[in-house]
Scaffold this motif. Structure first.
Motif, PDB file in Angstrom:
ATOM      1  N   TYR A  90       4.669  -0.344   9.548  1.00 25.42           N
ATOM      2  CA  TYR A  90       4.858   0.409  10.813  1.00 25.42           C
ATOM      3  C   TYR A  90       3.637   0.969  11.501  1.00 25.42           C
ATOM      4  O   TYR A  90       3.248   0.600  12.563  1.00 25.42           O
ATOM      5  CB  TYR A  90       5.939   1.468  10.828  1.00 25.42           C
ATOM      6  CG  TYR A  90       6.291   2.349  11.912  1.00 25.42           C
ATOM      7  CD1 TYR A  90       7.178   1.746  12.551  1.00 25.42           C
ATOM      8  CD2 TYR A  90       5.488   3.139  12.272  1.00 25.42           C
ATOM      9  CE1 TYR A  90       7.479   2.500  13.906  1.00 25.42           C
ATOM     10  CE2 TYR A  90       5.673   4.247  13.497  1.00 25.42           C
ATOM     11  CZ  TYR A  90       6.904   3.577  14.185  1.00 25.42           C
ATOM     12  OH  TYR A  90       7.019   4.184  15.535  1.00 25.42           O
ATOM     13  N   LEU A 103       7.175   7.732  12.198  1.00 30.54           N
ATOM     14  CA  LEU A 103       8.259   6.973  11.486  1.00 30.54           C
ATOM     15  C   LEU A 103       8.914   7.744  10.498  1.00 30.54           C
ATOM     16  O   LEU A 103      10.104   7.910  10.281  1.00 30.54           O
ATOM     17  CB  LEU A 103       7.613   5.864  10.801  1.00 30.54           C
ATOM     18  CG  LEU A 103       8.508   5.104  10.071  1.00 30.54           C
ATOM     19  CD1 LEU A 103       9.596   4.355  10.918  1.00 30.54           C
ATOM     20  CD2 LEU A 103       7.830   3.777   9.178  1.00 30.54           C
ATOM     21  N   LEU A 148      13.789  -0.268   7.319  1.00 28.84           N
ATOM     22  CA  LEU A 148      12.656  -1.232   7.159  1.00 28.84           C
ATOM     23  C   LEU A 148      12.417  -1.489   5.579  1.00 28.84           C
ATOM     24  O   LEU A 148      12.005  -2.494   5.106  1.00 28.84           O
ATOM     25  CB  LEU A 148      11.630  -0.634   7.687  1.00 28.84           C
ATOM     26  CG  LEU A 148      10.296  -1.626   7.969  1.00 28.84           C
ATOM     27  CD1 LEU A 148      10.704  -3.033   8.622  1.00 28.84           C
ATOM     28  CD2 LEU A 148       9.190  -1.083   8.723  1.00 28.84           C
ATOM     29  N   SER A 194       1.847  -0.783  14.774  1.00 27.18           N
ATOM     30  CA  SER A 194       1.796   0.350  15.934  1.00 27.18           C
ATOM     31  C   SER A 194       0.387   0.196  16.164  1.00 27.18           C
ATOM     32  O   SER A 194      -0.189   0.620  17.729  1.00 27.18           O
ATOM     33  CB  SER A 194       2.069   1.618  15.518  1.00 27.18           C
ATOM     34  OG  SER A 194       3.370   1.622  15.397  1.00 27.18           O
ATOM     35  N   ILE A 208      14.842  -0.448  14.438  1.00 23.83           N
ATOM     36  CA  ILE A 208      14.739  -1.058  13.245  1.00 23.83           C
ATOM     37  C   ILE A 208      16.185  -1.310  12.677  1.00 23.83           C
ATOM     38  O   ILE A 208      16.302  -2.611  12.201  1.00 23.83           O
ATOM     39  CB  ILE A 208      13.853  -0.446  12.447  1.00 23.83           C
ATOM     40  CG1 ILE A 208      12.309  -0.391  13.011  1.00 23.83           C
ATOM     41  CG2 ILE A 208      13.869  -0.952  10.994  1.00 23.83           C
ATOM     42  CD1 ILE A 208      11.218   0.498  12.270  1.00 23.83           C
ATOM     43  N   SER A 234       8.215  -7.309   7.366  1.00 22.95           N
ATOM     44  CA  SER A 234       8.401  -6.246   8.223  1.00 22.95           C
ATOM     45  C   SER A 234       7.935  -6.300   9.759  1.00 22.95           C
ATOM     46  O   SER A 234       8.479  -5.831  10.695  1.00 22.95           O
ATOM     47  CB  SER A 234       7.503  -5.008   7.717  1.00 22.95           C
ATOM     48  OG  SER A 234       7.948  -4.699   6.370  1.00 22.95           O
ATOM     49  N   GLU A 240      15.010   4.761  10.091  1.00 21.81           N
ATOM     50  CA  GLU A 240      14.567   3.585  10.399  1.00 21.81           C
ATOM     51  C   GLU A 240      13.516   3.312   9.263  1.00 21.81           C
ATOM     52  O   GLU A 240      13.483   2.099   9.121  1.00 21.81           O
ATOM     53  CB  GLU A 240      13.953   3.829  11.803  1.00 21.81           C
ATOM     54  CG  GLU A 240      14.628   4.439  12.916  1.00 21.81           C
ATOM     55  CD  GLU A 240      15.456   3.130  13.386  1.00 21.81           C
ATOM     56  OE1 GLU A 240      15.012   2.049  13.768  1.00 21.81           O
ATOM     57  OE2 GLU A 240      16.810   3.084  13.163  1.00 21.81           O
ATOM     58  N   HIS A 241      12.866   4.132   8.733  1.00 18.72           N
ATOM     59  CA  HIS A 241      11.912   4.010   7.642  1.00 18.72           C
ATOM     60  C   HIS A 241      12.783   3.237   6.373  1.00 18.72           C
ATOM     61  O   HIS A 241      12.418   2.330   5.876  1.00 18.72           O
ATOM     62  CB  HIS A 241      11.248   5.360   7.185  1.00 18.72           C
ATOM     63  CG  HIS A 241      10.310   5.171   6.069  1.00 18.72           C
ATOM     64  ND1 HIS A 241      10.499   6.083   4.987  1.00 18.72           N
ATOM     65  CD2 HIS A 241       9.420   4.275   5.733  1.00 18.72           C
ATOM     66  CE1 HIS A 241       9.561   5.613   4.040  1.00 18.72           C
ATOM     67  NE2 HIS A 241       8.889   4.429   4.388  1.00 18.72           N
ATOM     68  N   MET A 282       9.737  -5.518  13.464  1.00 13.99           N
ATOM     69  CA  MET A 282       8.893  -4.853  14.523  1.00 13.99           C
ATOM     70  C   MET A 282       8.937  -5.783  15.687  1.00 13.99           C
ATOM     71  O   MET A 282       9.323  -5.395  16.893  1.00 13.99           O
ATOM     72  CB  MET A 282       7.556  -4.409  14.009  1.00 13.99           C
ATOM     73  CG  MET A 282       7.509  -3.591  12.956  1.00 13.99           C
ATOM     74  SD  MET A 282       8.924  -2.007  12.842  1.00 13.99           S
ATOM     75  CE  MET A 282       7.855  -0.936  14.237  1.00 13.99           C
TER      76      MET A 282
END
Length: 172
Positions: free
Chosen positions: A115, A11, A22, A119, A58, A42, A18-19, A46
Motif C-alpha cells: 500500500y 491504511l 489485502l 501510494s 480494497i 497487491s 482494508e489492510h 490497488m
C-alpha cells in the motif's frame, strides 16, 4: 519518510479491514511467492481500486464475484457462487482464515508495504489489472497487453494503456 509513515498509518488505522483484505489476498494468492510476487499481486488490487472498471475499496475488489440470485430471493442472503470470483480463493468453498501464523504475519507486513509503495508511485506491475498463474492459459489474456512474469504469475494491462488508463482513472 514522513509521507511513508502517514500513508501506512492511514491504511492501518483508518481502514484496518482494508489492510486485512489485502493481506488475505496476498496470503491466499501469493504466499509461496517472493516479496516482489506478493507486492505485484497487491498492486493489481490497488490498480483495480483506482480504475472505474472495479469497485472503490480494497475489500470490494478482493471480494468481487457472482452471487446466487436464488439465495437472495428465497432467503434474503448474499451467497457467492463457487469458483465465480475475481480472486479464486474467496469463493472456493474453503476457509478464508489463514492457518499458517508466520506466513499470515508476513502477509500483513507486505500488505502495509505494498500500500505504501503503491501510494508513493511504485507499481511493480506497471498498471496491470489482471494476472494468472503460469500453469494456466485463460482465453481473456489475448484481450490485454502482457507486462511481465513475476515468479509464478503473468501480469497484463489494458491495451493502449497510457490512453486508456488516464480515461479509466479520471473520475476517481
Amino acid at each position: 519518510m514522513i509521507k511513508e509513515t502517514l500513508l501506512t498509518i492511514q491504511l492501518l488505522f483508518s481502514a484496518p479491514t482494508e489492510h486485512e483484505c489485502l493481506a488475505k489476498n496476498i496470503y491466499f494468492e501469493a504466499r509461496n511467492q517472493s516479496i516482489a510476487g506478493q507486492l505485484a499481486v497487491s498492486h493489481v488490487v490497488m490498480n483495480r481500486v483506482k480504475s472505474d472498471r472495479y469497485p472503490n475499496t480494497i475489500c470490494e475488489v478482493v471480494q468481487q464475484g457472482l452471487t446466487s440470485r436464488w439465495w437472495k430471493k428465497e432467503h434474503g442472503k448474499t451467497v457467492m457462487l463457487k469458483n465465480k470470483c475475481q480472486f479464486s480463493w474467496y469463493c472456493d468453498g474453503l476457509s478464508d482464515e489463514p492457518k499458517e501464523k508466520t506466513t499470515w504475519r508476513n502477509a500483513l507486513v507486505v500488505a502495509k508495504d505494498a500500500y505504501t509503495l503503491w501510494s508513493l508511485g511504485t507499481d511493480l506491475t506497471d498498471g496491470s489489472m489482471w494476472y494468472h498463474a503460469k500453469n494456466v492459459s485463460p482465453n481473456w489474456r489475448h484481450d490485454f497487453d502482457y507486462v511481465a512474469r513475476i515468479d509464478d504469475h503473468l501480469f497484463y494491462r489494458t491495451k493502449n494503456y497510457k490512453k486508456v488508463y488516464k480515461k479509466l482513472t479520471s473520475s476517481k
